[in-house]
Enzyme design. Structure first.
Site, PDB file in Angstrom:
ATOM      1  N   HIS A 126       5.842  -0.692  -8.416  1.00 49.77           N
ATOM      2  CA  HIS A 126       6.421   0.023  -7.276  1.00 49.77           C
ATOM      3  C   HIS A 126       7.563  -0.845  -6.747  1.00 49.77           C
ATOM      4  O   HIS A 126       7.548  -2.066  -6.905  1.00 49.77           O
ATOM      5  CB  HIS A 126       5.315   0.172  -6.223  1.00 49.77           C
ATOM      6  CG  HIS A 126       5.679   0.959  -5.010  1.00 49.77           C
ATOM      7  ND1 HIS A 126       6.384   0.426  -3.970  1.00 49.77           N
ATOM      8  CD2 HIS A 126       5.412   2.235  -4.660  1.00 49.77           C
ATOM      9  CE1 HIS A 126       6.534   1.340  -3.022  1.00 49.77           C
ATOM     10  NE2 HIS A 126       5.955   2.459  -3.422  1.00 49.77           N
ATOM     11  N   ASP A 203      -0.909  -6.122  -7.053  1.00 51.44           N
ATOM     12  CA  ASP A 203      -0.661  -5.046  -6.092  1.00 51.44           C
ATOM     13  C   ASP A 203      -1.811  -4.039  -6.239  1.00 51.44           C
ATOM     14  O   ASP A 203      -1.883  -3.287  -7.205  1.00 51.44           O
ATOM     15  CB  ASP A 203       0.693  -4.402  -6.401  1.00 51.44           C
ATOM     16  CG  ASP A 203       0.959  -3.179  -5.532  1.00 51.44           C
ATOM     17  OD1 ASP A 203       0.048  -2.729  -4.819  1.00 51.44           O
ATOM     18  OD2 ASP A 203       2.094  -2.654  -5.596  1.00 51.44           O
ATOM     19  N   GLN A 206      -2.927   1.123  -4.975  1.00 53.72           N
ATOM     20  CA  GLN A 206      -3.523   2.355  -5.512  1.00 53.72           C
ATOM     21  C   GLN A 206      -4.879   2.090  -6.161  1.00 53.72           C
ATOM     22  O   GLN A 206      -5.529   3.028  -6.637  1.00 53.72           O
ATOM     23  CB  GLN A 206      -2.585   2.998  -6.557  1.00 53.72           C
ATOM     24  CG  GLN A 206      -1.235   3.403  -6.013  1.00 53.72           C
ATOM     25  CD  GLN A 206      -1.294   4.602  -5.050  1.00 53.72           C
ATOM     26  OE1 GLN A 206      -2.333   5.246  -4.881  1.00 53.72           O
ATOM     27  NE2 GLN A 206      -0.178   4.886  -4.419  1.00 53.72           N
ATOM     28  N   LYS A 229      -3.963   3.940   2.532  1.00 49.83           N
ATOM     29  CA  LYS A 229      -4.337   4.589   1.268  1.00 49.83           C
ATOM     30  C   LYS A 229      -5.851   4.561   1.084  1.00 49.83           C
ATOM     31  O   LYS A 229      -6.377   4.994   0.077  1.00 49.83           O
ATOM     32  CB  LYS A 229      -3.673   3.882   0.090  1.00 49.83           C
ATOM     33  CG  LYS A 229      -2.175   3.734   0.239  1.00 49.83           C
ATOM     34  CD  LYS A 229      -1.437   4.049  -1.021  1.00 49.83           C
ATOM     35  CE  LYS A 229      -0.028   3.527  -0.983  1.00 49.83           C
ATOM     36  NZ  LYS A 229       0.943   4.537  -0.624  1.00 49.83           N
ATOM     37  N   CYS A 367       9.110   5.940  -5.559  1.00 51.82           N
ATOM     38  CA  CYS A 367       9.460   4.532  -5.297  1.00 51.82           C
ATOM     39  C   CYS A 367       9.181   3.655  -6.525  1.00 51.82           C
ATOM     40  O   CYS A 367       8.693   2.510  -6.389  1.00 51.82           O
ATOM     41  CB  CYS A 367       8.728   3.975  -4.082  1.00 51.82           C
ATOM     42  SG  CYS A 367       9.045   4.908  -2.586  1.00 51.82           S
TER      43      CYS A 367
HETATM   44  N1  C6P Z   1       3.135   4.187  -2.698  1.00 57.65           N
HETATM   45  C1  C6P Z   1       3.312   6.548  -3.195  1.00 57.65           C
HETATM   46  O1  C6P Z   1       3.498   7.715  -2.892  1.00 57.65           O
HETATM   47  P1  C6P Z   1       3.137   0.556   1.660  1.00 57.65           P
HETATM   48  O2  C6P Z   1       4.288   1.509   1.843  1.00 57.65           O
HETATM   49  O3  C6P Z   1       3.512  -0.863   1.978  1.00 57.65           O
HETATM   50  O4  C6P Z   1       1.881   0.987   2.331  1.00 57.65           O
HETATM   51  O5  C6P Z   1       2.763   0.632   0.092  1.00 57.65           O
HETATM   52  C2  C6P Z   1       3.747   0.389  -0.867  1.00 57.65           C
HETATM   53  C3  C6P Z   1       3.173   0.560  -2.247  1.00 57.65           C
HETATM   54  C4  C6P Z   1       3.015  -0.569  -3.035  1.00 57.65           C
HETATM   55  N2  C6P Z   1       2.465  -0.497  -4.250  1.00 57.65           N
HETATM   56  C5  C6P Z   1       2.039   0.670  -4.758  1.00 57.65           C
HETATM   57  C6  C6P Z   1       1.403   0.697  -6.104  1.00 57.65           C
HETATM   58  C7  C6P Z   1       2.182   1.851  -4.017  1.00 57.65           C
HETATM   59  O6  C6P Z   1       1.750   3.002  -4.529  1.00 57.65           O
HETATM   60  C8  C6P Z   1       2.766   1.791  -2.735  1.00 57.65           C
HETATM   61  C9  C6P Z   1       2.985   3.046  -1.933  1.00 57.65           C
HETATM   62  C10 C6P Z   1       3.263   5.490  -2.102  1.00 57.65           C
HETATM   63  O7  C6P Z   1       3.125   6.200  -4.352  1.00 57.65           O
HETATM   64  C11 C6P Z   1       4.421   5.624  -1.161  1.00 57.65           C
HETATM   65  S1  C6P Z   1       5.968   5.209  -1.898  1.00 57.65           S
END
Ligand code: C6P
Length: 409
Positions: A126, A203, A206, A229, A367
């Site tokens: 991401h 990371d 997910q 999430k 993203c």
């Molecule tokens: N992905 C998606 O629709 P934040 O925004 O900091 O809570 O998470 C960022 C992020 C980082 N790593 C992974 C693997 C992610 O999936 C995400 C967030 C969302 O896939 C919003 S772009």
């Protein structure tokens, strides 16, 4: 005693949005990967805290302040236990995954990454696990290298040892891809990186909603995730780091709460985890995240994982049978994410038409533009599943997709 069968129909009652009319129909929420819905008990816990228990933490001698601090620190302990970290000193509150990675880049990274060094990332990261490293690499004259992936969306690890050079200072890898759903073998990747003396940041944004995570078993050096999430609120996330690493890292944000003493000449800092938590933290949200963990553990993390696995399998079969639909991401190990493209129809059109049918999905690059570039597509439509989704939701998605195809015929 045998637990009652996993029953999403009952669970759905905890999510008012699912019974609120949306474009005149009940909403079908297939977008938990972008942000999860927050169940009533979690909302109730935050409401109770904010109404009756709230003041600032780590600051006062009042009973109210001490009790708020206790609730806040209990939430940290819940996260520690959820990740099986060795100590609450290793659990740092952040605003989310993105901020946690920036913290590591700006502290560990600045202290350890210099001109000529390399940061190794996977091809399916991401932007949150690319951009902070790119910014650092530009500043320092370091270089990003990439672990490639196959057309099916699996990391190609054959050349991992060659990619881990004496210049590699960190490996960053996503545990579950937000576009492809791929579950990466992070334990193996970490072991191979460690054999070359390279620390690893995972990371887990997910992964945590779908897999049981044990940071000690994984031997992860850093593990990051977001509360929103995981059936919790926005504005709260977690950086787990091994104590020995965190202790050596300089603080990042400066301000109240993270200091031992301040004079015009010099400031000294407190130890972990406060060293990285300047200013008033997101107290209500941290307590909400703790309540979300209670809620999920009450449902049973293993039962959630098994239920979602079965639902993903069902959805994959159903969508595969649609002519002109191509699933993006066909890894052997997947979790809860189903991306697809429809021949001749832009994903944004698919998303908009489904939306009018009350079906919420995400369309775009999610993203993760390098994933799109690697696969040679501009975007996908993505359905993502949670424990409150049902086979009926999947059937509605299939009907919606057929309708989209009919419109574009
Ligand atoms: N992905 C998606 O629709 P934040 O925004 O900091 O809570 O998470 C960022 C992020 C980082 N790593 C992974 C693997 C992610 O999936 C995400 C967030 C969302 O896939 C919003 S772009």
């Amino acid at each position: 005693m045998t637990p009652p069968p996993f029953d999403p129909t009952t669970i759905r009652r905890d999510f008012p949005l699912l019974t609120t009319p949306f474009h005149g129909k009940p909403m079908i929420y297939l977008d938990s990967a972008v942000s999860g819905l927050v169940p009533l008990p979690v909302l109730g816990r935050m409401d109770h805290y904010q109404r009756l228990e709230h003041t600032n933490v780590h600051r006062g001698v009042s009973t109210l302040s001490q009790e708020a601090t206790d609730r806040f620190e209990e939430a940290r302990e819940k996260v520690r236990s959820f990740l099986n970290a060795a100590s609450t000193k290793e659990i740092i509150w952040t605003r989310g995954t993105t901020e946690a990675i920036n913290l590591v880049a700006q502290t560990f990274g600045r202290a350890n990454i210099h001109a000529g060094d390399e940061i190794l990332l996977s091809a399916m990261e991401h932007h949150a696990n690319i951009v902070p490293w790119q910014m650092l690499a530009e500043e320092r004259g370091a270089k990003l290298r990439v672990i490639p992936m196959s057309d099916a969306g699996e990391l190609i690890l054959d050349d991992l040892e060659a990619l881990l050079t004496p210049h590699t200072k960190l490996l960053g890898v996503v545990q579950v891809s937000n576009v492809l759903g791929t579950i990466n073998p992070v334990k193996e990747i970490i072991a191979r990186a460690h054999a070359k003396g390279v620390p690893v940041l995972v990371d887990g944004a997910q992964a945590v909603p779908h897999l049981t995570v044990d940071v000690q078993d994984l031997d992860a050096d850093f593990y990051v995730f977001s509360g929103h999430k995981l059936s919790g609120p926005t504005g709260i996330g977690v950086l787990y780091g091994k104590k020995a690493l965190l202790e050596k890292m300089p603080p990042w944000h400066g301000g109240g709460s993270m200091i031992l003493s301040v004079s015009w000449e010099k400031t000294t800092y407190i130890g972990l985890p406060g060293k990285f938590e300047a200013g008033t933290p997101a107290i209500t949200q941290a307590i909400g995240l703790g309540a979300a963990l209670d809620y999920l553990q009450g449902l049973g993390l293993d039962r959630i994982a098994a239920y979602e696995h079965e639902l993903l399998h069902y959805a994959t079969e159903k969508l595969s049978a649609i002519e002109g639909l191509c699933i993006v991401g066909n890894a052997k190990a997947k979790a809860s994410v189903l991306s697809f493209v429809l021949e001749g129809i832009h994903p944004h059109d698919v998303g908009s038409i489904l939306d009018h049918d009350g079906i919420v999905v995400r369309a775009g690059h999610h993203c993760a533009q390098p994933v799109m570039q690697r696969l040679g597509i501009p975007a996908t439509t993505r359905a993502s599943f949670a424990y409150f989704n049902t086979r009926e939701d999947v059937n509605a998605l299939v009907a919606g997709i057929l309708k989209v195809q009919e419109i574009f015929k």
